[in-house]
Design an enzyme around this catalytic site. Sequence first.
Site, PDB file in Angstrom:
ATOM      1  N   LYS A 153     -46.000  -0.186 -17.311  1.00  0.00           N
ATOM      2  CA  LYS A 153     -45.218   0.245 -18.474  1.00  0.00           C
ATOM      3  C   LYS A 153     -43.965   1.008 -18.024  1.00  0.00           C
ATOM      4  O   LYS A 153     -42.864   0.740 -18.510  1.00  0.00           O
ATOM      5  CB  LYS A 153     -46.131   1.129 -19.343  1.00  0.00           C
ATOM      6  CG  LYS A 153     -45.544   1.611 -20.631  1.00  0.00           C
ATOM      7  CD  LYS A 153     -46.640   2.060 -21.576  1.00  0.00           C
ATOM      8  CE  LYS A 153     -47.134   3.470 -21.339  1.00  0.00           C
ATOM      9  NZ  LYS A 153     -46.168   4.507 -21.754  1.00  0.00           N
ATOM     10  N   LYS A 171     -48.515  15.133 -25.346  1.00  0.00           N
ATOM     11  CA  LYS A 171     -48.493  13.685 -25.125  1.00  0.00           C
ATOM     12  C   LYS A 171     -48.650  12.998 -26.483  1.00  0.00           C
ATOM     13  O   LYS A 171     -48.380  13.579 -27.517  1.00  0.00           O
ATOM     14  CB  LYS A 171     -49.598  13.290 -24.138  1.00  0.00           C
ATOM     15  CG  LYS A 171     -49.325  13.766 -22.717  1.00  0.00           C
ATOM     16  CD  LYS A 171     -48.153  12.999 -22.122  1.00  0.00           C
ATOM     17  CE  LYS A 171     -47.829  13.427 -20.702  1.00  0.00           C
ATOM     18  NZ  LYS A 171     -46.593  12.834 -20.223  1.00  0.00           N
ATOM     19  N   ASP A 173     -51.473  10.780 -16.615  1.00  0.00           N
ATOM     20  CA  ASP A 173     -51.933   9.741 -17.558  1.00  0.00           C
ATOM     21  C   ASP A 173     -53.393   9.348 -17.325  1.00  0.00           C
ATOM     22  O   ASP A 173     -54.011   8.723 -18.187  1.00  0.00           O
ATOM     23  CB  ASP A 173     -51.051   8.490 -17.444  1.00  0.00           C
ATOM     24  CG  ASP A 173     -49.629   8.755 -17.928  1.00  0.00           C
ATOM     25  OD1 ASP A 173     -49.437   9.691 -18.727  1.00  0.00           O
ATOM     26  OD2 ASP A 173     -48.718   8.025 -17.500  1.00  0.00           O
ATOM     27  N   ARG A 211     -43.070  15.239 -30.789  1.00  0.00           N
ATOM     28  CA  ARG A 211     -42.979  15.533 -29.348  1.00  0.00           C
ATOM     29  C   ARG A 211     -41.677  16.254 -28.975  1.00  0.00           C
ATOM     30  O   ARG A 211     -40.632  16.033 -29.587  1.00  0.00           O
ATOM     31  CB  ARG A 211     -43.177  14.237 -28.553  1.00  0.00           C
ATOM     32  CG  ARG A 211     -44.583  13.690 -28.815  1.00  0.00           C
ATOM     33  CD  ARG A 211     -44.891  12.443 -28.038  1.00  0.00           C
ATOM     34  NE  ARG A 211     -44.922  12.698 -26.608  1.00  0.00           N
ATOM     35  CZ  ARG A 211     -45.090  11.749 -25.705  1.00  0.00           C
ATOM     36  NH1 ARG A 211     -45.230  10.497 -26.098  1.00  0.00           N
ATOM     37  NH2 ARG A 211     -45.121  12.045 -24.426  1.00  0.00           N
TER      38      ARG A 211
HETATM   39  C1  S3P Z   1     -43.597   8.356 -17.653  1.00  0.00           C
HETATM   40  C2  S3P Z   1     -43.683   9.670 -17.271  1.00  0.00           C
HETATM   41  C3  S3P Z   1     -44.774  10.553 -17.702  1.00  0.00           C
HETATM   42  C4  S3P Z   1     -45.969   9.752 -18.186  1.00  0.00           C
HETATM   43  C5  S3P Z   1     -45.581   8.674 -19.133  1.00  0.00           C
HETATM   44  C6  S3P Z   1     -44.616   7.701 -18.477  1.00  0.00           C
HETATM   45  C7  S3P Z   1     -42.433   7.577 -17.201  1.00  0.00           C
HETATM   46  O1  S3P Z   1     -44.327  11.342 -18.772  1.00  0.00           O
HETATM   47  O2  S3P Z   1     -46.912  10.602 -18.773  1.00  0.00           O
HETATM   48  O3  S3P Z   1     -46.720   7.954 -19.564  1.00  0.00           O
HETATM   49  O4  S3P Z   1     -42.451   6.333 -17.338  1.00  0.00           O
HETATM   50  O5  S3P Z   1     -41.487   8.173 -16.680  1.00  0.00           O
HETATM   51  P1  S3P Z   1     -43.491  12.710 -18.537  1.00  0.00           P
HETATM   52  O6  S3P Z   1     -42.181  12.349 -17.962  1.00  0.00           O
HETATM   53  O7  S3P Z   1     -43.355  13.319 -19.909  1.00  0.00           O
HETATM   54  O8  S3P Z   1     -44.319  13.535 -17.608  1.00  0.00           O
END
Ligand code: S3P
Length: 435
Positions: free
Chosen positions: A25, A350, A324, A132
């Site tokens: 993702k 989150k 995650d 958020r």
């Molecule tokens: C992500 C960073 C993380 C993660 C999210 C995806 C990314 O979030 O929890 O699922 O793709 O950069 P944060 O940047 O808020 O820590």
Amino acid sequence: MHIAHQVIVQPARRVGGTLRVPGDKSISHRYALFAALALGRSTIHHYAPGGDCASTLHCLAALGVSVRRVASDTPGEPPILMIDGVGLRGLHASSRPLDCGNSGSTMRMLTGVVAAHSFSSTLTGDRSLSRRPMRRIIGPLQRMGAVIQAAPGDCPPLTITGAALTGIDFVADVPSAQVKSAVLLAGLQAAGRTRVTESTPTRDHTERALMAFGGTVDRVGARVELEGGQPLRGCVARVPGDLSSAAFAAVAAAALPGSAVTIEGVGLNPSRWALLDVLRRFGVDVEAEQTDEWQHEPVGRIQIRAGQLRSLELGPDMVPSIIDELPVLAVLATAGGGLRVTGASELRVKESDRITALVTGLRALGADADELPDGFHIRARRLAGGTADAHDDHRLAMAFAVAGLTATGAVTIEGADAAAVSYPSFFSDLDRLRA
Ligand code: S3P
């Protein structure tokens, strides 16, 4: 693939077999964004099939980018994406708000992109995303020259009036790859150099993706820096499997004695593989082998076998690299060992408040679990089953499904359909692993 709101998962004796998981993702969002800002066509294979990455594509299309999906000849492969880039600062104003759905990554990174375009954009999200925090990206992007308005509490919707930006020297106070990436995406389109310094390293997919699209980024210790105005060129890319999605099958195998699961074609980027180290520290038998490298991203195979589980403590230094996977690791802790996590208050902001929702859900299934202000404490006790509410949070829905496999009785998941934002085939994949 339709997932019902309520899904019942029956216990499994063990799991086994070989699995391929959907495209990563995090990497998919970045390839779509860089493809849009590049010159020429990009062809992206194995793009993540979930709702979050679809939100990024819808927003880019609304900003004037041509995004086409072409069916793949290979059975089981998602459509191939063809994105015609418009070049840096080449997007067009959207006539309607940009709906980021449930995706924090879309909202935060796209804000960095549109901040450099001299038109106004409004970014909205669903109920969860609308709660958020966005101050973390608003601050640095305003310093670069963008004007950003938010709802009270610095929450979405965001209205961004972009401008000719100037590079900044930014010291991140929250360890977040989304924030780092928003600043780097703005910096790429700004005058001069942009520097981001992190106290705790976060996933580096943006840096690697930038190189795949012909850009240059330098890492100097804890600082990442790039020069604004570098032209990017379209490329042909293949997205590795998502290790965070693989974590669910991995934990099922780790928790059920006699299990062995192999996951192929999965991303093995060192900034993401803390999960594998944590599983080993739990006492799980983990083998990982790199077989390929796609666009600077290591890819390979992992094999997980159940072992004798030990108790574990994880603190703030570890948390950003397994943020995650913490919900599903909590499920593993119920099966044996136990787990105490601190320094993880980010979990509260989150897709749901993942501390309260996780502990409440696990307790409803019979867990011996406590909330901590910045984490949780789970003591080993086999789950009995029952009903757990995923609070429309994909990672909780999937963690509770794994709990269903390891419990002595059935688990009913309320809000199971949330899994579709990152892993639409999750429940059928999990069923295929029953042995
Ligand atoms: C992500 C960073 C993380 C993660 C999210 C995806 C990314 O979030 O929890 O699922 O793709 O950069 P944060 O940047 O808020 O820590």
